[in-house]
Every structure is written in structure tokens, then in C-alpha cells.
Write an enzyme that holds these catalytic residues in place. Structure first.
Site, mmCIF file in Angstrom:
data_model
loop_
_atom_site.group_PDB
_atom_site.id
_atom_site.type_symbol
_atom_site.label_atom_id
_atom_site.label_comp_id
_atom_site.label_asym_id
_atom_site.label_seq_id
_atom_site.Cartn_x
_atom_site.Cartn_y
_atom_site.Cartn_z
ATOM 1 N N ALA A 1 0.872 -1.029 0.110
ATOM 2 C CA ALA A 1 0.018 0.032 0.188
ATOM 3 C C ALA A 1 1.071 1.036 -0.009
ATOM 4 C CB ALA A 1 -0.829 0.040 1.232
ATOM 5 N N GLY B 1 -1.743 -5.346 0.192
ATOM 6 C CA GLY B 1 -2.574 -4.909 -0.801
ATOM 7 C C GLY B 1 -2.393 -5.611 -2.083
ATOM 8 N N GLU C 1 1.232 -7.143 6.994
ATOM 9 C CA GLU C 1 0.815 -5.857 7.629
ATOM 10 C C GLU C 1 0.806 -5.999 8.857
ATOM 11 O OE1 GLU C 1 -0.828 -7.733 5.094
ATOM 12 O OE2 GLU C 1 -1.997 -6.468 3.631
#
Ligand code: NAD
Length: 685
Positions: free
Chosen positions: A65, A104, A127
Site C-alpha cells: 500500500a 494489498g 501487514e
């Protein structure tokens, strides 16, 4: 960049190729999400297209991201909407992966109907390392393919796995040696009329014991941080909730965590790490090419450095003064590679190739082939100066000359040569083949290209190089010394070693300072204290507990006793009577009425000291960026990453109150505690 520039479409017959072009990592920024939404809509509504391929331009697919967007309000379309558009477009979409498909980017790939990757691709959902959980379906899609226990290991462990492993887990359909886009287009064509959505699959059944074990391992390895626990719960719920309920829950937790202080701290460290590897613009220069490194001294550090250099594919000349020490050092390097092969962490031919690049020698003339020399002999100025005189004699003109000294004056070492401009400090941490931190120490004469070579070497060794000024202890050891002194003051004031260690571990430090001291051996510090005794000013508070322990034969773990006692190598929970007597006696001699210190006080005193010393060394120009100090403390000294480092921690406090608290603390600590101007820590935020 606007949406049209970030995402382009091209027809390959009846296959629509959608290219994400958002350098450097094709992050899923707002413009990319907008571009993808528009492209999917065009693809869906254009009857000339029967299938689509999504691919990344440049060196990678989507590697994550856009982290700069994390602290800001969300802008639509959000990634789950893009993913839903792919799932619901009615025609097959294939992801063509190369480089990295992470976070992502991997969720985007999982939303497609098939995935093709080249063999060097890595995939993962890391993440949690940023204090959040996957927020676009990762916790729900992954377990549908690999099962709950495996998904827990992958997501909670922030694992990045190879294409080969991903294929074996059914996360990839094809791994190809040929052009990945061609292969993806061919597959897309074969899939015409078919949708294979992971969202429609069931989570494979698994025994609860397997899941329980994976959860326990993940919580332990992930230090029970909130993101790890939340990710685990979300993954487990995939087996019991409908996909839409699971996605809604995942999203809610993601949104909450992304605004948490912990996520903010972790993002801070991420950016600090990226910045610390850059030299200030006035020092920018082209690094000198390095292919052969001569390491002098085959002891603990020399062999670790040699392994690190060999692992980066360079030649190593390992030079010793002593044949037996050379043999021991060489054996250590070879044993390291044998162990890696035995543990199936390295292929035998790779290990052999590394060993073949190691050239052990007692002959100084062999140094002539080296582009870079790293000295790692005893920590003694006279010995190092003698060694540098010889280096000056044998190293080729233009070679970069480095010392791995922990504390000594790099300029005094450089002056032993006729070329101080070629000399710098390269302060590795132990074990040097494991620890990522590398302090690149700038001597007064070090040329910019010599420093640039040090930084480039650090990156090539996959370390985190940080520029440091040439002052006693550089950045890390200077701060650690101040912290250690404060912890010793607390012993004299009324705490026991186990109180101090437990409180600081509770804050998140990897180990307590007294357990660390026992591990590294108290005699090293004792020798240094003796060397400094003559220069100690009278008003400086000096705690002599360590000296008394050494005199009593308590040299640390290696003698079975230091601050703690060790039975069969196991640390006993409390300090024994003899040590308590030494500590009580120290308090008495200073006229201190011992008072117990609670955990909050211990943590506060330690942190205030670290912050004050950090500000002092910033003021003296030892660190060039305040955030470099965070990188050093997190990577070299076990400061909890999720607290962002001491500078980040300080910036979260009320500045006036912090200044006052440090003043109050200073009054208890004698003249050695020099108050700093904290404002240097708050600049350039
Ligand atoms: P060590 O005692 O394990 O090894 C030193 C080696 O240098 C020995 O094998 C010795 O034979 C060799 N040596 C001594 N004089 C020599 C000479 N004139 N020519 C060639 N070889 C010579 O020491 P170490 O722990 O590896 O420390 C080496 C350096 O690294 C020191 O400056 C130390 O401060 C620094 N350092 C150590 C650590 C650590 O945790 N051990 C961490 C960072 C930096």
C-alpha cells in the site's frame, strides 16, 4: 499522478491487459485504485474482451500500500471496492506476478480468478509488521486456500514466501520461467467463460489442535502485539462466518488499528529506516566498487563480518596474527555453513560456493587484493594503531580502510596511516552476520566517497547503515552507556537487578540491562572502567557495584554468577544474598536510605535518560537525523519497535513536562548527567 497515467489498458486480441504503473513499487495509491476501477468497468462493458490480465510495470507487481496514506482519512474507491469489482465483473481476470505481491498487492492477486508468477516472485501479507491487519480480504481469502493454521502462520508471522512455496500451497496456478505476461494472457484465454473466485470456496476443515498450536506459536513470535492477536481472530473467524460477515469484521478491525499509536510508531520506524540509509546531501558521492574484503582478526566479530560479506557474494581474505586463532575462525565460518545446510536453510552447493570465497591467511601481503579492509582486532588503541600502520603498508592505494571499534577514536586510528582520508569506522553489532545495524562512523578526514562506500556496503550486506559522528561510543553505545549508568543508579537507590530488568522488559526492551551485562561478561566493562578511572571527574556519580562483583569473581554467565546466579546455565529469578550485600553496601556508603522503586518509575528514569542523551548527541552532531537514533536503538539495543524508538517516544510526551522531569532526574544523578536541549529532537517532524 492521475488515474489514467497509473493504470493503462491494452488489447491483446480478446484479452485486456491492465498495467499498474506507479513507480517505484506500484503501490495501491488512490490514483491506482481509481484507475483500476475505471479499467475493470471498461473491461466488463466492452464485449470485445473475454478475459483480462492485471500486471505491474517495471520491476514488480504491487509490492504494498501507499504507507503515506495510512495516517490520513480514507479516500474512495477503497481497495475492497476494487477487489469486489474484479470478483463481480463476470469475466475471468488473471494476475501476472513478478517481483513482489505483498499486502494489498497480494490481496488484489487473490481476488483474481488465477495467478501466474515468475520463479523469483515473493508473495505475502506482512501487514502486522506495520501494526495493522490485511484490510482488503486477506484474512478471509488466504484461509480459504491454505487453511486456518497455515494462514495464521503466514499472516501473523508477516511471512514472505517464494513462488515455489506459494504454488505448492495452491496460491499460484502457474510458476513460469518464460515471460509471465505471455503465460498469463494464454491462461486467461483458456479460462474464457469461467470465474474461479476464492470468495466462493469453503475453508478446508482442520483439527483444532493444529490451529491452537499455530495460534500459540504466532502469539509468542509476535510478542502478543494487538495486530497479531487481531489478525489471528480474523483468520479463525473465516471458518465460522460467511465471507461477507468476515470481510466486514476484518475491515472494522483494520480501520481501528490503522489509527492506533502502535501502527503510527511502526510506520515511523519504517520511514526512519528508509531515511537512515541516505547520506546527507553535502556528503553525496559515488561509492568505490568493492568485490574483495580483507577482514583482520578472526575472532567473534571478524568471523561474523566474514560470513556477512560471503553471503553478499564477495570474496573474503581473513587475516590473523595467530595460526590457531585463524584456524578457529575458519572452522567457525565453515561450521556456520554446514549448520545452515543441515537445517535445510541453504543448499549444499551454495554453501560450498560461499566457503570457496573464503581465503584464510597469516600473510599481510595478501591484503593487496582487497578493495576494502575491515579491522576487527582487540579493542585497544595501541594495538589498532599498530595494525593500521601495517594496513597502510600493505593495502593497495585507494582501498577503503575501516575499523570495527566499539568506542575508540577513529581519528586517532586513522592518524596511524598516511591516508586518513581513506579511513572510516564500520561498527557492526554482534552476531555480525545476524544483526542488521551498521554504524558508519565519519572521521574528521573521511572522504565522502569513502563514507558512501560504507553505506553501500551496508546495503549490499542487507543491513541498515546509519551515519554516526566520531565521538566516544558513537550513537548506540553512547546512549546505552547513559542508560546503563541510570540503571546502576537505580540499584543504589533501592531497586534490585530483577526489578529493573523486569520493568524494562515489561516496557518492551528485548532484555533487561543486567541480564545483558551478565551475557556479555562484566569484565569487559570492568576493564574499560579501570582505563577511564583517572579521567573521572569528582562530581560524577559513580556506582562501583560492577567492580565489586568482578572482584568477587562474578564475571557474568560464563562464571555462573554476575548480577544473577546461573544454575545449569539457567538464570535464577532473584539476585542472591552475596550480590544483595554488595548492592546494599554501595547504597550505605553513599548514605542512601534504600527505597523500593516501582515499575513506572524505573521505566520513566530509563527512558528520560535515553532521551536526554539522544538530545545531547544530536546537539553535538553525532547523529545527523533524530530519527537515525530510533533506528539504532531499535535494531542494535532491543528498544521495542512498536514504541517507535526513543525520539518517537519523546515526541509523544508533553515537551514542557518532559523537560521538567529530566531536570528533576538530573538532580539525583550527579554532575555526569548533563542536561540537553530537547528541542533538537522535535525539529523536522
Ligand atoms: P576477539 O577477541 O573475539 O577477536 C579478536 C581477534 O583479533 C583475535 O582472534 C586475535 O587473535 C586477533 N588479533 C589481535 N591482534 C591482531 C593483529 N595484530 N593482527 C591480526 N589479528 C589480530 O574480539 P571481538 O569480540 O571479535 O572484537 C573485535 C573488535 O570488534 C573490537 O574492536 C571490539 O570492540 C569490536 N566489537 C565487538 C563486539 C562484540 O560484541 N564482541 C561488537 C561490536 C564491535
Amino acid at each position: 499522478m492521475d488515474a489514467a497515467a497509473c493504470v493503462h489498458m491494452e488489447a491483446r486480441g480478446d484479452v485486456c491487459v491492465i498495467t499498474i504503473d506507479n513507480p517505484p513499487i506500484n503501490a495501491t495509491s488512490l490514483a491506482v485504485r481509481q484507475g483500476l476501477m475505471a479499467a475493470i468497468f471498461d473491461f466488463k462493458t466492452n464485449s470485445d474482451f473475454q478475459a483480462a490480465v492485471i500486471v505491474g510495470a517495471g520491476s514488480t507487481f504491487v509490492a504494498g500500500a501507499d504507507i503515506r496514506e495510512f495516517g490520513k482519512p480514507m479516500q474512495e474507491p477503497i481497495l475492497p471496492e476494487v477487489i469486489r469489482a474484479i470478483e463481480d465483473c463476470g469475466k475471468p481476470v488473471v494476475a501476472a506476478l513478478h517481483g513482489a505481491a505483498l499486502g494489498g498487492g497480494f490481496e488484489l492477486a487473490l481476488a483474481c480468478d488465477a495467478r501466474v508468477a515468475d520463479a523469483k516472485t515473493v508473495v505475502g501479507l506482512p501487514e502486522v509488521s506495520l501494526g495493522i491487519i490485511p484490510g482488503a480480504g486477506g484474512t478471509q481469502m488466504l484461509p480459504r486456500r491454505v487453511g486456518v493454521s497455515r494462514a495464521i502462520r503466514m499472516i501473523c508471522g508477516a511471512q514472505r514466501i517464494s513462488a515455489k512455496e506459494a504454488k505448492s500451497l495452491n496460491l499460484l496456478d502457474e510458476v513460469v520461467a518464460s515471460d509471465v505476461l505471455d503465460a498469463a494472457v494464454a491462461l486467461a484465454r483458456r479460462m474464457q467463460g469461467k470465474k474461479c473466485r476464492i470468495r466462493d470456496e469453503a475453508v478446508p476443515a482442520e483439527g483444532p489442535a493444529l490451529i491452537q498450536q499455530a495460534a500459540e506459536d504466532a502469539m509468542r513470535a509476535g510478542k502478543r502485539r494487538p495486530a497479531v492477536e487481531a489478525a489471528m481472530e480474523a483468520i479463525k473467524s473465516a471458518a465460522v462466518l460467511s465471507i461477507d460477515d468476515g470481510l466486514a469484521d476484518e475491515r472494522a478491525v483494520f480501520l481501528q488499528l490503522r489509527l492506533s499509536r502502535e501502527a503510527y510508531a511502526l510506520r515511523h520506524v519504517f520511514f526512519a529506516e528508509r531515511d537512515s540509509a541516505k547520506l546527507p546531501s553535502e556528503l553525496s558521492a559515488t561509492p568505490i566498487p568493492v568485490e574483495t574484503v580483507c577482514v583482520i582478526g578472526a575472532g567473534t566479530m571478524g568471523t561474523g563480518i566474514a560470513i556477512s560479506v560471503l553471503d553478499a557474494g564477495m570474496q573474503v581474505i581473513l587475516l590473523e596474527q595467530d595460526a590457531a586463532a585463524l584456524q578457529r575462525g575458519q572452522d567457525r565460518v565453515i561450521a556456520h555453513y554446514r549448520d545452515r545446510v543441515a537445517a535445510q536453510k541453504m543448499k549444499a552447493d551454495v554453501a560450498q560456493a560461499r566457503e570457496a570465497c573464503l581465503h584464510s591467511t597469516l600473510d599481510w601481503a595478501d591484503m593487496a587484493k582487497a578493495d576494502l579492509v575491515i579491522e576487527a582486532v582487540f579493542e585497544d588503541l595501541a594495538v589498532k594503531q599498530e595494525v593500521f600502520k601495517k594496513i597502510d603498508q600493505f593495502a593497495r592505494a585507494g582501498a577503503v580502510l575501516a575499523t570495527n571499534t566499539s568506542y575508540l577514536d577513529v581519528d586517532a586510528i586513522a592518524q596511524a596511516t598516511s591516508r586518513p582520508q581513506d579511513v572510516l569506522g564500520l561498527h557492526f553489532f554482534s552476531p555480525a552476520n545476524v544483526m542488521k545495524l551498521l554504524e558508519v562512523v565519519r572521521g574528521k578526514d573521511s572522504r565522502p566517497d569513502v563514507l558512501a562506500t560504507g553505506m553501500a556496503l551496508g546495503k549490499r550486506l542487507r543491513k541498515l547503515p546509519v551515519l554516526a559522528g566520531n565521538h566516544f561510543g558513537f550513537i548506540g553505545n553512547r546512549i546505552y552507556n547513559a542508560y546503563r549508568n541510570q540503571c546502576e543508579f537505580m540499584l543504589e537507590d533501592g531497586a534490585w537487578p530483577e526489578d529493573v530488568d523486569a520493568s524494562l522488559k515489561q516496557f518492551g526492551m528485548a532484555m533487561g540491562p543486567f541480564a545483558v551485562a551478565d551475557l556479555s561478561g562484566l569484565d569487559i566493562a570492568w576493564r574499560m572502567r579501570q582505563a577511564q578511572a583517572a579521567s573521572r571527574a569528582p562530581g560524577v556519580r559513580y556506582v562501583d557495584i560492577l567492580d565489586r562483583l568482578c572482584e568477587a569473581g562474578h564475571l557474568g554467565r560464563k562464571t555462573g554468577a554476575g548480577y544473577y546466579t546461573y544454575v545449569d546455565g539457567k538464570q535464577q529469578p532473584t539476585t542472591d544474598e552475596a550480590v544483595r550485600h554488595i548492592i546494599e553496601d554501595a547504597s550505605q556508603r553513599r548514605g542512601i536510605q534504600r527505597q523500593p522503586l516501582n515499575s513506572a518509575t524505573i521505566q520513566r528514569r530509563a527512558l528520560l535518560t535515553i532521551v536526554n542523551e539522544a538530545a545531547r548527541l544530536m546537539g553535538e552532531g553525532v547523529a545527523s537525523r533524530a530519527t537515525d537514533i530510533d533506528v539504532v536503538l531499535v535494531h542494535g539495543y532491543g528498544f521495542p519497535r512498536w514504541e517507535g524508538g526513543p525520539v518517537f517516544w519523546a515526541r509523544q510526551q508533553n515537551r514542557e513536562a518532559l523537560t521538567q522531569e529530566i531536570k528533576d532526574l538530573a538532580s539525583q544523578c550527579g554532575d555526569g548527567f548533563v542536561l540537553a536541549d530537547l528541542s533538537v529532537l522535535f525539529e523536522d517532524q
